[in-house]
Design an enzyme around this catalytic site. Structure first.
Site, mmCIF file in Angstrom:
data_model
loop_
_atom_site.group_PDB
_atom_site.id
_atom_site.type_symbol
_atom_site.label_atom_id
_atom_site.label_comp_id
_atom_site.label_asym_id
_atom_site.label_seq_id
_atom_site.Cartn_x
_atom_site.Cartn_y
_atom_site.Cartn_z
ATOM 1 N N ASN A 42 -39.640 3.862 33.212
ATOM 2 C CA ASN A 42 -39.958 5.025 34.050
ATOM 3 C C ASN A 42 -41.350 5.591 33.777
ATOM 4 O OD1 ASN A 42 -37.139 7.109 35.033
ATOM 5 N ND2 ASN A 42 -37.433 4.920 35.291
ATOM 6 N N ASN A 101 -36.670 13.198 34.933
ATOM 7 C CA ASN A 101 -36.460 12.586 36.242
ATOM 8 C C ASN A 101 -34.976 12.275 36.411
ATOM 9 O OD1 ASN A 101 -36.786 9.315 37.586
ATOM 10 N ND2 ASN A 101 -37.027 11.186 38.751
ATOM 11 N N HIS A 260 -37.575 9.086 45.232
ATOM 12 C CA HIS A 260 -36.996 9.649 44.018
ATOM 13 C C HIS A 260 -37.919 9.525 42.812
ATOM 14 C CE1 HIS A 260 -33.531 11.250 41.960
ATOM 15 N NE2 HIS A 260 -33.385 10.196 41.166
#
Length: 283
Positions: A42, A101, A260
């Protein structure tokens, strides 16, 4: 420690990457969930940029990357928040800002609720548990694809690719290399056990309500920045409305043409926004 050195360590069963000058303000990055997720998957691009300003720790949450799964009889956000607190104790950090996140956003919120004296500013990107779909269907398209990954006849590269494509507006970000990397990680036996434990914690009737973080949102006294992609198909934009109303010191930033993964799809813009927020200025 210097900004151009990224170390890898483990504390309290959590694996993490760390970079940045010693003695500066600490910021913890908490990744999202899904098959094959990890801190580096990520935030690999984010760590060096944040490390120019902050003592930056990108943490593999329980059951992901190199971190231990931990007990299976606890609600995931609570377990992850408590384990993070233990990790921070071991590395000698008392108070941190948190950037989370999705799943990591939920952990950040639960950490702030359980350890208010240790949580500074919260930057939350489409946070799990805090979002409540007012208009969008539930489960969302992204959540359906997530649950289908491990469903019979079992995981496949194709099912993973379908899930990853729900995460972004810019489909070019879902490369063959990303799919292969995430699939290798997602099909590791320990990772599969971790995903099952995580899923069970959200489905268990005795633990379910503990994961509904929006019910406790009014108790947050932190400065909170909600960041959303207008085209988010996992936690849609309308999920921000309840949190925006309930959290006393809260603001919302929406990126158009974004899903997202706002921190990747809008990389430079997101970083500027994050720095302004974390350093106390209005975006």
């Amino acid at each position: 420690m210097t900004t151009n050195v990224i170390t890898r360590s483990t504390a309290a069963g959590l694996h993490f990457h760390r970079a940045g000058p010693a003695g500066v303000h600490p910021v913890v990055l908490l990744h999202g969930g899904g098959p094959g997720a990890s801190a580096w998957s990520n935030f690999g691009r984010t760590v060096p940029v944040f490390a120019e300003r902050y003592d930056t720790l990108a943490v593999d949450q329980p059951g992901y990357g190199g971190s231990e799964i931990g007990p299976s009889n606890r609600q995931y956000f609570t377990h992850s928040a408590d384990t993070l607190a233990a990790m921070l104790d071991e590395v000698g950090l008392d108070r941190v800002d948190l950037v989370g996140n999705s799943l990591g956003g939920g952990t950040a919120v639960r950490f702030a609720l359980r350890y208010p004296e240790r949580a500074g500013r919260l930057l939350l990107m489409g946070p799990g548990g805090l979002s409540l779909n007012v208009f969008a269907s539930d489960p969302t398209e992204g959540i359906k694809r997530l649950t289908e990954f491990a469903a019979p006849p079992g995981p496949s590269r194709e099912k993973l690719a379908e899930f990853l494509r729900t995460l972004v507006f810019d489909q070019s970000l879902v490369t063959d290399e990303l799919i292969d990397e995430r699939f290798r990680a997602a099909t590791d036996p320990d990772t599969l056990r971790g995903m099952r434990a995580l899923g069970a914690s959200f489905a268990d009737p005795d633990l379910y309500e503990e994961g509904l973080l929006w019910r406790d949102a009014h108790r947050l006294r932190n400065e909170v920045l909600l960041v959303w992609g207008r085209e988010d198909r996992v936690n849609p934009l309308d999920g921000a409305l309840v949190a925006l109303k309930l959290i006393r010191r809260c603001r919302l930033h929406v990126f158009g043409g974004c899903g997202h993964w706002a921190h990747l799809e809008k990389f430079d813009e997101f970083n500027r926004l994050a720095f302004d927020f974390l350093e106390g200025h209005r975006p």
